[in-house]
Design an enzyme around this catalytic site. Structure first.
Site, PDB file in Angstrom:
ATOM      1  N   SER A 116       0.790  -1.221   0.000  1.00 10.32           N
ATOM      2  CA  SER A 116       0.000   0.000   0.000  1.00 10.32           C
ATOM      3  C   SER A 116       0.824   1.273   0.000  1.00 10.32           C
ATOM      4  CB  SER A 116      -0.938   0.010   1.209  1.00 10.32           C
ATOM      5  OG  SER A 116      -0.201  -0.041   2.424  1.00 10.32           O
ATOM      6  N   HIS A 155      -5.299  -4.579  -2.563  1.00 10.37           N
ATOM      7  CA  HIS A 155      -5.019  -3.626  -3.638  1.00 10.37           C
ATOM      8  C   HIS A 155      -4.900  -4.303  -5.011  1.00 10.37           C
ATOM      9  CE1 HIS A 155      -4.297  -0.408  -0.709  1.00 10.37           C
ATOM     10  NE2 HIS A 155      -3.693  -1.337   0.010  1.00 10.37           N
ATOM     11  N   LYS A 200     -12.303  -1.112  -1.256  1.00 13.36           N
ATOM     12  CA  LYS A 200     -11.457  -0.426  -2.223  1.00 13.36           C
ATOM     13  C   LYS A 200     -12.094  -0.521  -3.612  1.00 13.36           C
ATOM     14  CE  LYS A 200      -7.243  -0.647   0.497  1.00 13.36           C
ATOM     15  NZ  LYS A 200      -7.868  -0.967   1.774  1.00 13.36           N
TER      16      LYS A 200
END
Length: 398
Positions: free
Chosen positions: A177, A205, A237
């Site tokens: 990240s 991610h 996300k």
């Protein structure tokens, strides 16, 4: 005669010293409530696919709340599991290529669940030095022996695993990240298989950005569905909702249902969040090009900023990390961007393991060419002295 308690003393006086130390180091963090909608161009959130406000996602949340109520009403093992939760788990596992999935209240809870339930005092947990705080905390709570290896170092991972000889697992982010770099998943998997260890990967991610149609980093690496691989992820996300999940072999999921404390003792994910995540997942399945676009936007941001002299980590997914001269300079840079109408992330110690402060930009699939240009121009015009490439090289950053 009734006895009176003595007058209270300032038992939290030590906090004043801690606050002064944070202020001196430029590390004070503050909350900034945002309006709806925000007037700022957003390069700070993790809404990689631009789905958090998509009409389909919002409709999924609304319909779920209307049908199931505002809250889950209890833990997943009591009243907190609805048919909607089960539907989300089935579709998420199928899309990402795993046998089964288990939805939790957050990605943080998912990492704690996976690491603590799959290890004990006799287990070795090998953890990449760049891992997210939720993985670090999972290692601490697991009571297992933990070996922190250098960032993205498969040789060090295999060495640590070989020295143990017992039950072991290697845990890593798929995309880190801070700098947005991808882990060497194939090499990590090879190290695990050579030593008979499990591989646990946080794909927070990677989901929605990497792999065919955004199926994730493990799908891209050909590891999805493997009997020795477990994935964790967040629904907050790319899917623009809230919650987390653990994906893997069905027996692993069954074990977590019976052993993972952050699943057993936590209230179930609110139906609105589950409905929104399911709607976003279906949108991604219908529009897989969103994943390609997110990576394309990241590449454009990186290329244009570095061509202008700034130092940035080459993005492997949708995170673009731009290095700042100091923590205070990063804070001022982010504030100047905000005043100019651009919201960017600001990472400073202790969030960054190498001590180097950064602006953290998140590429969104729905950004237009005009918005990308505006973002680049704003970042460049507000850059502090010392942010240029030459200064970074002199400090040994590259």
């Amino acid at each position: 005669m009734p006895q009176h308690a003595p007058d209270p003393v300032d038992v939290f006086a030590w906090i004043d010293d801690a606050e002064r130390a944070r202020e001196k180091a430029g590390l004070v963090r503050t909350l900034r409530p945002r309006p709806a909608p925000s007037p700022l161009l957003d390069l700070a959130s993790n809404d990689y696919l631009g789905l958090s406000r998509h009409p389909g996602t919002v409709r999924g949340a609304r319909e779920a709340a209307e049908r199931w109520g505002a809250g889950a009403t209890g833990s997943r093992l009591v009243t907190g599991t609805t048919e909607l939760h089960a539907e989300l788990e089935r579709e998420l596992a199928a899309y990402c290529g795993f046998e089964a999935a288990l939805v939790l209240s957050s990605g943080y809870a998912a990492n704690l669940a996976a690491v603590t339930a799959l290890s004990d005092r006799g287990t070795l947990v090998v953890s990449d030095a760049g891992n997210h705080a939720s993985i670090v905390d999972g290692c601490r709570l697991s009571r297992a022996e933990t070996a922190v290896i250098p960032h993205s170092d498969p040789a060090a991972a295999r060495k640590a695993l070989a020295a143990h000889g017992g039950r072991a697992l290697l845990v890593t982010d798929s995309v880190f990240s801070v700098d947005g770099d991808a882990a060497p998943l194939a090499a990590y998997a090879a190290a695990c298989r050579a030593e008979g260890a499990a591989l646990v990967v946080d794909d927070a991610h990677g989901l929605g950005v990497l792999g065919e149609g955004g199926r994730g980093a493990l799908h891209a690496a050909g590891l999805a569905g493997a009997p020795d691989v477990v994935a964790t992820m967040t629904l907050s996300k790319s899917l623009g909702s809230q919650g987390g999940a653990v994906l893997g072999p069905a027996k692993v999921v069954r074990h977590l249902v019976n052993a993972a404390r952050t699943f057993i003792f936590d209230t179930g994910l609110a139906p609105a969040a589950a409905g929104a995540a399911l709607a976003s997942l279906r949108l991604l399945r219908q529009e897989p090009e969103r994943a390609d676009r997110a990576r394309e936007v990241a590449a454009q941001l990186y290329g244009r900023l570095t061509a202008s002299g700034l130092t940035a980590a080459r993005p492997d997914a949708a995170v673009v990390s731009v290095r700042a001269p100091s923590a205070s300079a990063a804070l001022r840079w982010a504030a100047d961007c905000r005043e100019a109408g651009l919201s960017v992330g600001c990472f400073r110690p202790p969030s960054v393991p190498d001590g180097i402060s950064r602006l953290r930009l998140t590429a969104r699939a729905d950004l237009t060419g005009e918005e990308i240009t505006r973002a680049v121009e704003t970042i460049l015009s507000t850059a502090p002295a010392g942010a240029a490439d030459g200064w970074a090289r002199s400090e040994g950053w590259l």
